[in-house]
Motif scaffolding. Sequence first.
Motif, PDB file in Angstrom:
ATOM      1  N   TYR A   1      -6.859   5.115  -5.606  1.00  0.00           N
ATOM      2  CA  TYR A   1      -8.037   5.740  -5.014  1.00  0.00           C
ATOM      3  C   TYR A   1      -7.698   7.142  -4.533  1.00  0.00           C
ATOM      4  O   TYR A   1      -6.639   7.377  -3.916  1.00  0.00           O
ATOM      5  CB  TYR A   1      -8.537   4.887  -3.828  1.00  0.00           C
ATOM      6  N   THR A   2      -8.574   8.082  -4.798  1.00  0.00           N
ATOM      7  CA  THR A   2      -8.383   9.453  -4.346  1.00  0.00           C
ATOM      8  C   THR A   2      -9.710  10.020  -3.901  1.00  0.00           C
ATOM      9  O   THR A   2     -10.775   9.530  -4.280  1.00  0.00           O
ATOM     10  CB  THR A   2      -7.758  10.306  -5.455  1.00  0.00           C
ATOM     11  N   GLY A   3      -9.642  11.059  -3.079  1.00  0.00           N
ATOM     12  CA  GLY A   3     -10.878  11.610  -2.511  1.00  0.00           C
ATOM     13  C   GLY A   3     -11.501  10.634  -1.538  1.00  0.00           C
ATOM     14  O   GLY A   3     -10.816  10.056  -0.699  1.00  0.00           O
ATOM     15  N   THR A   4     -12.786  10.392  -1.670  1.00  0.00           N
ATOM     16  CA  THR A   4     -13.477   9.406  -0.847  1.00  0.00           C
ATOM     17  C   THR A   4     -13.983   8.241  -1.676  1.00  0.00           C
ATOM     18  O   THR A   4     -14.811   7.457  -1.230  1.00  0.00           O
ATOM     19  CB  THR A   4     -14.670  10.054  -0.094  1.00  0.00           C
TER      20      THR A   4
ATOM     21  N   THR B   1      -8.813  11.083   1.140  1.00  0.00           N
ATOM     22  CA  THR B   1      -7.605  11.789   0.739  1.00  0.00           C
ATOM     23  C   THR B   1      -8.009  13.056  -0.012  1.00  0.00           C
ATOM     24  O   THR B   1      -9.173  13.226  -0.391  1.00  0.00           O
ATOM     25  CB  THR B   1      -6.725  10.927  -0.183  1.00  0.00           C
ATOM     26  N   GLU B   2      -7.038  13.945  -0.220  1.00  0.00           N
ATOM     27  CA  GLU B   2      -7.342  15.165  -0.961  1.00  0.00           C
ATOM     28  C   GLU B   2      -7.583  14.794  -2.426  1.00  0.00           C
ATOM     29  O   GLU B   2      -6.670  14.292  -3.101  1.00  0.00           O
ATOM     30  CB  GLU B   2      -6.209  16.179  -0.838  1.00  0.00           C
ATOM     31  N   ASN B   3      -8.779  15.024  -2.885  1.00  0.00           N
ATOM     32  CA  ASN B   3      -9.212  14.549  -4.190  1.00  0.00           C
ATOM     33  C   ASN B   3      -8.313  15.066  -5.311  1.00  0.00           C
ATOM     34  O   ASN B   3      -8.026  16.264  -5.407  1.00  0.00           O
ATOM     35  CB  ASN B   3     -10.663  14.982  -4.440  1.00  0.00           C
ATOM     36  N   ASN B   4      -7.839  14.130  -6.137  1.00  0.00           N
ATOM     37  CA  ASN B   4      -7.020  14.406  -7.319  1.00  0.00           C
ATOM     38  C   ASN B   4      -5.616  14.914  -6.997  1.00  0.00           C
ATOM     39  O   ASN B   4      -4.852  15.243  -7.906  1.00  0.00           O
ATOM     40  CB  ASN B   4      -7.718  15.393  -8.263  1.00  0.00           C
ATOM     41  N   PHE B   5      -5.269  14.990  -5.716  1.00  0.00           N
ATOM     42  CA  PHE B   5      -3.909  15.372  -5.336  1.00  0.00           C
ATOM     43  C   PHE B   5      -3.207  14.230  -4.603  1.00  0.00           C
ATOM     44  O   PHE B   5      -2.040  13.948  -4.856  1.00  0.00           O
ATOM     45  CB  PHE B   5      -3.919  16.629  -4.448  1.00  0.00           C
TER      46      PHE B   5
ATOM     47  N   ILE C   1       0.857  -1.183   0.000  1.00  0.00           N
ATOM     48  CA  ILE C   1       0.000   0.000   0.000  1.00  0.00           C
ATOM     49  C   ILE C   1       0.892   1.232   0.000  1.00  0.00           C
ATOM     50  O   ILE C   1       1.828   1.319   0.786  1.00  0.00           O
ATOM     51  CB  ILE C   1      -0.911   0.033   1.242  1.00  0.00           C
ATOM     52  N   ILE C   2       0.618   2.165  -0.887  1.00  0.00           N
ATOM     53  CA  ILE C   2       1.399   3.401  -0.920  1.00  0.00           C
ATOM     54  C   ILE C   2       0.455   4.591  -0.942  1.00  0.00           C
ATOM     55  O   ILE C   2      -0.469   4.650  -1.750  1.00  0.00           O
ATOM     56  CB  ILE C   2       2.326   3.472  -2.152  1.00  0.00           C
ATOM     57  N   ILE C   3       0.674   5.517  -0.010  1.00  0.00           N
ATOM     58  CA  ILE C   3      -0.057   6.775  -0.013  1.00  0.00           C
ATOM     59  C   ILE C   3       0.883   7.853  -0.521  1.00  0.00           C
ATOM     60  O   ILE C   3       1.975   8.032   0.010  1.00  0.00           O
ATOM     61  CB  ILE C   3      -0.551   7.139   1.398  1.00  0.00           C
ATOM     62  N   THR C   4       0.483   8.546  -1.571  1.00  0.00           N
ATOM     63  CA  THR C   4       1.284   9.633  -2.120  1.00  0.00           C
ATOM     64  C   THR C   4       0.573  10.949  -1.886  1.00  0.00           C
ATOM     65  O   THR C   4      -0.543  11.153  -2.356  1.00  0.00           O
ATOM     66  CB  THR C   4       1.514   9.445  -3.634  1.00  0.00           C
ATOM     67  N   ALA C   5       1.226  11.847  -1.130  1.00  0.00           N
ATOM     68  CA  ALA C   5       0.664  13.166  -0.845  1.00  0.00           C
ATOM     69  C   ALA C   5       1.573  14.219  -1.456  1.00  0.00           C
ATOM     70  O   ALA C   5       2.788  14.176  -1.276  1.00  0.00           O
ATOM     71  CB  ALA C   5       0.551  13.384   0.669  1.00  0.00           C
ATOM     72  N   LEU C   6       0.986  15.156  -2.191  1.00  0.00           N
ATOM     73  CA  LEU C   6       1.793  16.065  -3.008  1.00  0.00           C
ATOM     74  C   LEU C   6       1.978  17.454  -2.422  1.00  0.00           C
ATOM     75  O   LEU C   6       2.924  18.147  -2.771  1.00  0.00           O
ATOM     76  CB  LEU C   6       1.156  16.203  -4.398  1.00  0.00           C
ATOM     77  N   ALA C   7       1.100  17.896  -1.574  1.00  0.00           N
ATOM     78  CA  ALA C   7       1.164  19.282  -1.110  1.00  0.00           C
ATOM     79  C   ALA C   7       2.393  19.518  -0.254  1.00  0.00           C
ATOM     80  O   ALA C   7       2.936  18.612   0.354  1.00  0.00           O
ATOM     81  CB  ALA C   7      -0.091  19.623  -0.318  1.00  0.00           C
TER      82      ALA C   7
END
Length: 464
Positions: free
Chosen positions: A459-462, A436-440, A4-10
Amino acid sequence: MIRIIITALAVFASLIAAAQNMGQMSTMREQMQYYNQLGFTTDAQFDSLHATIPNSVTYPRAACNLNKVVYGWHPYWVGSVYTNYDWSMLSDLCYFSYELNAADGNATSTHSFSTAAVVDEALSQGTRVHLCVTLFSNHGTFLTNATAKQTLITNLINMVGARGGHGVNIDFEGVSSTYKVEFRDFMNDLSDQFHAAIPGSIVSMALPSVDWSTAYEVENMTSVDLFIIMGYDYYYSGSTTAGPNDPLYNYTTGYAYCLTRSVAYYLNKVPAAKLTLGLPYYTRRYETASAALPGSVTGSSAVVMFKDYLTNASGYYDNTLWSSDAFITYYVFQIAGQWNQCFIDDPYSMGRRYDLVNQAGLAGIGIWALGYDDGHPDYWNLIRDKFSDCAVVECTDSVFDTGGPNRNYFNNENFPITIAPTNATGLSLQFTSFATENNFDTLFIYDGPTVASPLLGRYTGTNS
C-alpha cells in the motif's frame, strides 16, 4: 502472525539535533570518572555509599526460560548489589570495566575483575560473563598502534579465559570517522582471535544511539557477534532543553532522534539477530525556567536511578503525567521554588520499549546499569513477562510506525513489525490512520513472521 514493513526511500538531513548532542559526555563516562576519584576498591566501601542491603530481595528460580538476550552491565561501583539480581532473568553479565591505556593496550585499571565476587556468582548461576573495555579519548593513538592493539587482544583472551568467561564488550565512545577503517579492522581482528582462542565466545560492541561521526562501520564488522545500541542520553547533562533520556518516539519536532529511529537506522546495517537495544535504569532531573513543556534548562541536572524513583523518599514522583509524544511518564515539581522536570520509565513505558524489541525481532536488550533498580522487582518481572516462555502477548493492542501516535515515520528506513498474540488463531488489523508518500513509501503486509511469508498486500499513498 503478521509481518508489517514500512519502507521509506527519501534521504533525511538534520542539523538541529547535531547541535544538541555533539561532543556530549555519556552518563557511563560521567559516572566512571566520579567513582574513580573516590579511590574505593571493595564492595563494602561502595555499599556504604548506596546503602545496599545484601540479600534484601530473593528471587526463587522461576520455571520460565529466557527467549531473548538480556545483557546487563555491572559497574564495579554498585558493590554487592548483585545479591539482589534475578539471575534467572539475566543471560549475560558484563563487568565494567577494563579501562584501556591507549598508548600501550594495557589497563589503567580492571577494577579487580580477576577476583570480583560478582563474576563467581554469575558463573555459578549459569549466566554468561563478559568484560567491558572502555576508551573515551585518544582513539587514534590506540587504533594506529599495532602493538597496542595486539596487547589488548592478548590480555583480554587471557583474562576472560582465566575466569571461565564467555566474551568481551568494546565500548569506544566518540571515535572520529578518521579512524573508521582502523576501528573496523580492529573489531574483526579481535573477534577472529577471540573466537579461535575461546570457542563459542561472544564479542560485542556498544553503539552510540546516534552515530554522529559515522565512525561505526558496523555493516562491515562481520566477525562481531552482537551490537548493543546505547538507547539513552538523547537528552543529557549538557542539554538546553529538558527531555526524556530514552524517548520511544521523537519528543519534539525540532529534535527528531529517539529509540525507534536508532533501531531503524541500525537495522539497515546489521541483521536483527545481531542487534540488541540498550535501555536505561536511570534518568535525569533538570532545573527548568517553568513548568511548561518542553522545558528550558536554567540550572543543573542530576541523575535519578530507578530505585530512587520507586522509593520516592523525596515525594517528587507522586503526580504522574504522560507524554504521548515520547511515550514516557514525567513529573513536574518545585524544589525550594525552583521548577524541575523529570522523564522516567515506569514499568508500563519500559514495557512499550520492550515491545519494540519484540516487534522488530531484535536479539534482546542491554541494561545500563544492573543494580540501579536495587531491591525492586518491577523490571525483572517485566523481563519475565516480555522475554521468557512465560510471556503472554496481549490479544488487543495499538501499534504505530516509528513516529508514534503524533509524528511522521522517518525517511530512509526499512522497519519491520511482527504481531503474534499468544495462542491466537486469527488476527485483525484496523488502520485508524494511513498515509505514506505516494509511490515512494510503501507498507507491506505479510501473512507470517518473515518477508518469505505470503504477501497480503502493498500500500502506498492513501490507498488502503
